[in-house]
Design an enzyme around this catalytic site. Structure first.
Site, PDB file in Angstrom:
ATOM      1  N   GLY A 180      36.812  34.394  45.438  1.00 60.31           N
ATOM      2  CA  GLY A 180      36.276  35.262  45.971  1.00 60.31           C
ATOM      3  C   GLY A 180      34.504  34.706  46.248  1.00 60.31           C
ATOM      4  O   GLY A 180      34.417  33.485  45.500  1.00 60.31           O
ATOM      5  N   ASN A 181      33.714  35.580  46.284  1.00 60.67           N
ATOM      6  CA  ASN A 181      32.028  35.219  46.541  1.00 60.67           C
ATOM      7  C   ASN A 181      31.631  34.704  45.213  1.00 60.67           C
ATOM      8  O   ASN A 181      31.111  33.409  45.055  1.00 60.67           O
ATOM      9  CB  ASN A 181      30.973  37.234  46.751  1.00 60.67           C
ATOM     10  CG  ASN A 181      29.940  36.537  46.700  1.00 60.67           C
ATOM     11  OD1 ASN A 181      29.357  36.328  45.592  1.00 60.67           O
ATOM     12  ND2 ASN A 181      29.628  36.600  48.063  1.00 60.67           N
ATOM     13  N   ALA A 182      31.513  35.677  43.640  1.00 66.85           N
ATOM     14  CA  ALA A 182      31.502  35.321  42.522  1.00 66.85           C
ATOM     15  C   ALA A 182      31.667  34.478  41.687  1.00 66.85           C
ATOM     16  O   ALA A 182      31.033  32.296  41.769  1.00 66.85           O
ATOM     17  CB  ALA A 182      31.194  36.930  41.710  1.00 66.85           C
ATOM     18  N   GLY A 183      33.463  33.603  42.428  1.00 65.80           N
ATOM     19  CA  GLY A 183      33.718  32.864  41.719  1.00 65.80           C
ATOM     20  C   GLY A 183      33.857  31.540  42.405  1.00 65.80           C
ATOM     21  O   GLY A 183      32.856  30.503  42.130  1.00 65.80           O
ATOM     22  N   GLY A 230      39.108  33.391  39.814  1.00 65.22           N
ATOM     23  CA  GLY A 230      38.758  34.487  41.497  1.00 65.22           C
ATOM     24  C   GLY A 230      38.128  33.591  41.761  1.00 65.22           C
ATOM     25  O   GLY A 230      37.167  32.796  41.531  1.00 65.22           O
ATOM     26  N   LYS A 273      27.609  54.269  42.277  1.00 67.47           N
ATOM     27  CA  LYS A 273      28.391  53.080  42.641  1.00 67.47           C
ATOM     28  C   LYS A 273      29.397  54.319  44.202  1.00 67.47           C
ATOM     29  O   LYS A 273      29.284  55.679  43.794  1.00 67.47           O
ATOM     30  CB  LYS A 273      29.867  53.125  41.956  1.00 67.47           C
ATOM     31  CG  LYS A 273      30.051  51.901  42.273  1.00 67.47           C
ATOM     32  CD  LYS A 273      29.207  50.803  41.965  1.00 67.47           C
ATOM     33  CE  LYS A 273      30.090  49.450  42.527  1.00 67.47           C
ATOM     34  NZ  LYS A 273      29.039  48.533  41.182  1.00 67.47           N
TER      35      LYS A 273
END
Ligand code: GLU
Length: 425
Positions: A231-234, A229, A102
């Site tokens: 964002g992208n995933a949610g 959330g 990471k």
């Protein structure tokens, strides 16, 4: 709490169920290699700012290391190390030919006035102009170039980095090595060798694991979904569940709070509202709920898709979901995992539930190395097969050892790390 403790606690839980030699155990406790340093560049207010950068490679038993790059005001060495460890376990759960890494960048606050600190925290990276973001990304690439590469370590997007950032990394790295090298990063724009389906992959992977869990539990009724959330995933997960026609999305949230409608929300409309106003809060036809309250709403499926450490010993007793599946990294503490398991709540842990992202990153890398372009249908079908396979491997460990899916995921991954480590000597 030091975030690394979460992974180490999971490792301790899983260790009695596998025959892990001490040399491999010792290696898993710490990264193999870590690079950090400083970048000083002019920023948008006309001053110069100093940034701390990191790239941590945790373990390469199973292949070149792999993992995202996070741009966030709170990024620090402990967090990047924790996330790199998570990638080792995640890639091993999925049986990908990768290890874990990471990276990240945050402003350096040392010796600065409270006003300057507040300014930098607000500025980075959301308000940084594209030219400054590009300069920072290119300098970072130059610093980490000696330790990345298509057969060494392959970065990808993470929080607040995207396909444009990956394009700059690919371009800068290509200049350094003297040829166009798409395989050095994943999550690229399609025209530069990105993969169809990569952008939706994290949410799609979560979706597939939840469908497997529902099948396993014999749940056939209409389901309700609550998502922390957006964002992208949610937001993409909300769409995938909604589009089946078998689920109502009853509550979603962002950092400002959540909205609830027992008759269901339309995720496209909510996303449009969020794009226009900056938040889901205030969406018409829905009641306000706090992020804490949202987690304890009655539902079939709870998706923590935002922050670390949100399901803890303080609220795990109050969770009223049948399934908790984790698009975020590290949302559930080890104590909370015990509580959920004892209460019969089926938790699909982060390293399995959100592994769709790195799985399609793997597909992108394979396409780059071969010079091929797969169709979106092919990518999604391969992802579905991989997610189902890994889910059922973890489920089998959970049933055989009578442990939670969380511990079982570490057992399944750990066995692979042990075998690879042993064979390499
Ligand atoms: N940042 C994502 C994760 O945490 C994706 C990593 C990758 O695609 O390499 O899994």
């Amino acid at each position: 709490m030091d975030p690394r403790q979460l992974i180490l606690a999971n490792l301790e839980r899983a260790r009695p169920f596998m025959d892990m030699p001490d040399n491999i155990y010792q290696k898993l406790l710490k990264p193999e290699r870590a690079l950090d340093g400083r970048i000083v560049i002019p920023i948008d207010d006309g001053t110069e700012a100093t940034f701390n950068y990191y790239r941590v490679q945790h373990n390469s038993h199973c292949g070149p290391t792999k993992g995202g790059i996070r741009y966030h005001p709170d990024v620090n060495r402990a967090e990047v190390e924790f996330l790199s460890m998570g990638m080792t376990w995640k890639t091993a759960v999925m049986e990908l030919r990768y290890g874990g890494a990471k990276g990240g960048i945050a402003p350096c606050y040392e010796g600065l006035s409270p006003e300057r600190i507040a300014f930098l925290r607000d500025y980075f990276p959301k308000k940084m102009s594209l030219p400054v973001l590009e300069r920072l990304t290119r300098e970072y690439t130059e610093k980490i170039a000696p330790i990345i590469g298509p057969y060494k370590d392959i970065p990808a997007p993470d929080v607040y980095t995207n396909s444009q950032v990956m394009a700059w990394i690919m371009d800068e790295y290509s200049k350094i090595v003297g040829y166009t090298c798409p395989g050095v990063v994943t999550g690229k724009p399609i025209v530069l060798g990105g993969s169809l389906g990569r952008n939706e992959a994290t949410a799609r992977g979560t979706f597939f694991t939840v469908l497997e869990a529902l099948r396993h539990l014999g749940y056939e009724k209409m389901g309700t979904v609550v998502i922390q959330g957006f964002g992208n995933a949610g937001s993409i997960a909300a769409k995938l569940f909604y589009e089946t026609g078998n689920f109502l999305i009853t509550s979603v949230s962002d950092s400002k709070g959540g909205i609830y409608n027992r008759c269901g929300l339309n995720p496209d409309d909510v996303l449009k509202f969020k794009k226009e106003t900056g938040s889901v809060v205030g969406y018409p036809d829905a009641d306000f709920v706090t992020n804490e309250k949202l987690l304890t709403l009655p539902c079939t499926i709870l998706l923590p898709a935002a922050l670390e450490n949100v399901i803890t010993k303080d609220n795990a007793d109050k969770i009223q979901a049948i399934i908790v599946a984790e698009p975020a990294n590290g949302p559930t503490t080890i104590e909370a995992d015990d509580i959920l398991f004892n209460r019969g709540i089926f938790r699909i842990p982060d390293i399995l539930a959100n592994a769709g992202g790195v799985t399609v990153s793997y597909f992108e890398w394979v396409q780059n190395l071969q010079g091929l372009d797969w169709t979106e249908e092919e990518v999604n079908a391969r992802l579905e097969a991989k997610m189902k396979y890994a889910f059922n491997k973890v489920l089998a460990e959970s049933q055989a050892n009578k442990v939670s899916m969380g511990t079982a995921a570490y057992i399944h991954a750990g066995k692979r790390l042990v075998e690879a480590g042993r064979l390499r000597g």
